[in-house]
Design a protein around this motif. Sequence first.
Motif, PDB file in Angstrom:
ATOM      1  N   SER A 184       0.802  -1.122  -0.209  1.00 61.34           N
ATOM      2  CA  SER A 184      -0.057  -0.066   0.099  1.00 61.34           C
ATOM      3  C   SER A 184       0.970   1.209   0.048  1.00 61.34           C
ATOM      4  O   SER A 184       1.124   1.992   1.047  1.00 61.34           O
ATOM      5  CB  SER A 184      -0.878   0.086   1.296  1.00 61.34           C
ATOM      6  OG  SER A 184      -1.808  -1.028   1.271  1.00 61.34           O
ATOM      7  N   PHE A 188       1.883   4.828  -1.077  1.00 66.60           N
ATOM      8  CA  PHE A 188       1.269   6.086  -1.427  1.00 66.60           C
ATOM      9  C   PHE A 188       2.130   6.918  -2.281  1.00 66.60           C
ATOM     10  O   PHE A 188       1.726   7.499  -3.303  1.00 66.60           O
ATOM     11  CB  PHE A 188       0.774   6.956  -0.158  1.00 66.60           C
ATOM     12  CG  PHE A 188       0.029   8.472  -0.384  1.00 66.60           C
ATOM     13  CD1 PHE A 188       0.635   9.570   0.033  1.00 66.60           C
ATOM     14  CD2 PHE A 188      -1.108   8.451  -1.304  1.00 66.60           C
ATOM     15  CE1 PHE A 188       0.064  10.738  -0.442  1.00 66.60           C
ATOM     16  CE2 PHE A 188      -1.793   9.626  -1.571  1.00 66.60           C
ATOM     17  CZ  PHE A 188      -1.176  10.754  -1.289  1.00 66.60           C
ATOM     18  N   ASN A 189       3.430   7.000  -1.908  1.00 68.33           N
ATOM     19  CA  ASN A 189       4.321   7.724  -2.787  1.00 68.33           C
ATOM     20  C   ASN A 189       5.859   7.261  -2.013  1.00 68.33           C
ATOM     21  O   ASN A 189       5.987   6.692  -0.831  1.00 68.33           O
ATOM     22  CB  ASN A 189       4.240   9.202  -2.681  1.00 68.33           C
ATOM     23  CG  ASN A 189       4.689  10.027  -1.556  1.00 68.33           C
ATOM     24  OD1 ASN A 189       4.859   9.187  -0.449  1.00 68.33           O
ATOM     25  ND2 ASN A 189       5.125  10.978  -1.462  1.00 68.33           N
ATOM     26  N   ILE A 218       5.727   6.859   2.121  1.00 69.83           N
ATOM     27  CA  ILE A 218       4.626   7.013   2.737  1.00 69.83           C
ATOM     28  C   ILE A 218       3.747   5.692   2.261  1.00 69.83           C
ATOM     29  O   ILE A 218       3.407   5.537   1.226  1.00 69.83           O
ATOM     30  CB  ILE A 218       3.813   8.206   2.334  1.00 69.83           C
ATOM     31  CG1 ILE A 218       4.611   9.524   2.736  1.00 69.83           C
ATOM     32  CG2 ILE A 218       2.320   8.439   3.244  1.00 69.83           C
ATOM     33  CD1 ILE A 218       5.325   9.550   4.348  1.00 69.83           C
ATOM     34  N   THR A 219       3.071   5.039   3.088  1.00 69.97           N
ATOM     35  CA  THR A 219       2.108   3.926   2.886  1.00 69.97           C
ATOM     36  C   THR A 219       0.808   4.291   3.340  1.00 69.97           C
ATOM     37  O   THR A 219       0.480   5.251   4.482  1.00 69.97           O
ATOM     38  CB  THR A 219       2.586   2.526   3.711  1.00 69.97           C
ATOM     39  OG1 THR A 219       1.655   1.893   3.551  1.00 69.97           O
ATOM     40  CG2 THR A 219       2.609   2.825   5.123  1.00 69.97           C
ATOM     41  N   ARG A 220      -0.202   4.008   2.799  1.00 62.51           N
ATOM     42  CA  ARG A 220      -1.643   4.266   3.056  1.00 62.51           C
ATOM     43  C   ARG A 220      -2.143   3.308   4.085  1.00 62.51           C
ATOM     44  O   ARG A 220      -2.168   1.949   3.505  1.00 62.51           O
ATOM     45  CB  ARG A 220      -2.542   4.651   1.813  1.00 62.51           C
ATOM     46  CG  ARG A 220      -3.896   4.855   2.068  1.00 62.51           C
ATOM     47  CD  ARG A 220      -4.587   5.025   0.865  1.00 62.51           C
ATOM     48  NE  ARG A 220      -4.079   6.002  -0.146  1.00 62.51           N
ATOM     49  CZ  ARG A 220      -4.487   7.372   0.172  1.00 62.51           C
ATOM     50  NH1 ARG A 220      -5.045   7.818   1.100  1.00 62.51           N
ATOM     51  NH2 ARG A 220      -3.926   8.291  -0.717  1.00 62.51           N
ATOM     52  N   ASN A 276      -5.515   3.712   5.416  1.00 62.97           N
ATOM     53  CA  ASN A 276      -6.896   3.598   5.036  1.00 62.97           C
ATOM     54  C   ASN A 276      -6.942   5.111   4.459  1.00 62.97           C
ATOM     55  O   ASN A 276      -6.124   5.770   3.957  1.00 62.97           O
ATOM     56  CB  ASN A 276      -7.783   3.442   6.239  1.00 62.97           C
ATOM     57  CG  ASN A 276      -7.734   4.309   7.347  1.00 62.97           C
ATOM     58  OD1 ASN A 276      -7.707   5.562   7.012  1.00 62.97           O
ATOM     59  ND2 ASN A 276      -7.588   4.077   8.654  1.00 62.97           N
ATOM     60  N   ILE A 277      -8.346   5.095   4.040  1.00 64.76           N
ATOM     61  CA  ILE A 277      -8.624   6.419   3.050  1.00 64.76           C
ATOM     62  C   ILE A 277      -8.262   7.774   3.878  1.00 64.76           C
ATOM     63  O   ILE A 277      -8.267   8.654   2.979  1.00 64.76           O
ATOM     64  CB  ILE A 277     -10.054   6.415   2.556  1.00 64.76           C
ATOM     65  CG1 ILE A 277     -10.391   7.229   1.533  1.00 64.76           C
ATOM     66  CG2 ILE A 277     -11.103   6.510   4.007  1.00 64.76           C
ATOM     67  CD1 ILE A 277     -11.780   7.127   1.091  1.00 64.76           C
ATOM     68  N   GLN A 287      -6.011   7.599   6.554  1.00 67.05           N
ATOM     69  CA  GLN A 287      -4.533   7.705   7.259  1.00 67.05           C
ATOM     70  C   GLN A 287      -3.539   7.245   6.512  1.00 67.05           C
ATOM     71  O   GLN A 287      -3.458   6.128   5.672  1.00 67.05           O
ATOM     72  CB  GLN A 287      -4.659   6.701   8.665  1.00 67.05           C
ATOM     73  CG  GLN A 287      -5.654   7.451   9.434  1.00 67.05           C
ATOM     74  CD  GLN A 287      -5.946   6.430  10.770  1.00 67.05           C
ATOM     75  OE1 GLN A 287      -6.326   5.100  10.628  1.00 67.05           O
ATOM     76  NE2 GLN A 287      -5.475   6.826  11.774  1.00 67.05           N
ATOM     77  N   SER A 288      -2.133   7.714   6.748  1.00 76.30           N
ATOM     78  CA  SER A 288      -1.057   7.195   5.953  1.00 76.30           C
ATOM     79  C   SER A 288       0.287   7.414   7.097  1.00 76.30           C
ATOM     80  O   SER A 288      -0.012   7.958   7.969  1.00 76.30           O
ATOM     81  CB  SER A 288      -0.944   8.084   4.711  1.00 76.30           C
ATOM     82  OG  SER A 288      -0.469   9.392   5.109  1.00 76.30           O
ATOM     83  N   GLN A 289       1.073   6.710   6.814  1.00 74.16           N
ATOM     84  CA  GLN A 289       2.094   6.786   7.647  1.00 74.16           C
ATOM     85  C   GLN A 289       3.756   6.587   6.950  1.00 74.16           C
ATOM     86  O   GLN A 289       3.587   5.687   5.863  1.00 74.16           O
ATOM     87  CB  GLN A 289       2.133   5.746   8.925  1.00 74.16           C
ATOM     88  CG  GLN A 289       2.174   4.180   8.364  1.00 74.16           C
ATOM     89  CD  GLN A 289       2.308   3.324   9.687  1.00 74.16           C
ATOM     90  OE1 GLN A 289       1.767   3.669  10.886  1.00 74.16           O
ATOM     91  NE2 GLN A 289       2.446   2.238   9.646  1.00 74.16           N
TER      92      GLN A 289
END
Length: 124
Positions: free
Chosen positions: A27, A29-30, A100-102, A104-105, A107-109
């Motif tokens: 997952s 995100f970037n 950055i990993t997602r 849920n819709i 939250q990311s970390q």
Amino acid sequence: QVQLVESGGGLVQPGESLRLSCAASGSIFNINLMGWYRQAPGKQRELVATITSTRTTNYADSVKGRFTISGDNAKNTVYLQMESLKPEDTAVYYCNVRGITRINILQSQPFDSWGPGTQVTVSS
């Protein structure tokens, strides 16, 4: 969770070439930074090369002019083209990816993942 799969290591003679690949999945995100590190027997892990999302590169002095790092953002993959290999390049090479990993819709970390390593041996 972000997983990394490395490939391309092996045994080569001095002066020959190898290309390492590392694909990230999960997952994502970037991705901010991708890189390669290596660890020789009895030595600490050291940086080989890194590349940012804007394609800024950084190399260890020992590999400048011989190694080239590149990335494919669409495939979340980083490559290390190694030319004119020397016996002192022998090591386990590790891929590192940060970004950055997602969760849920909403939250990311951040994540900082390492591959399992691939052996590169340069010997005649």
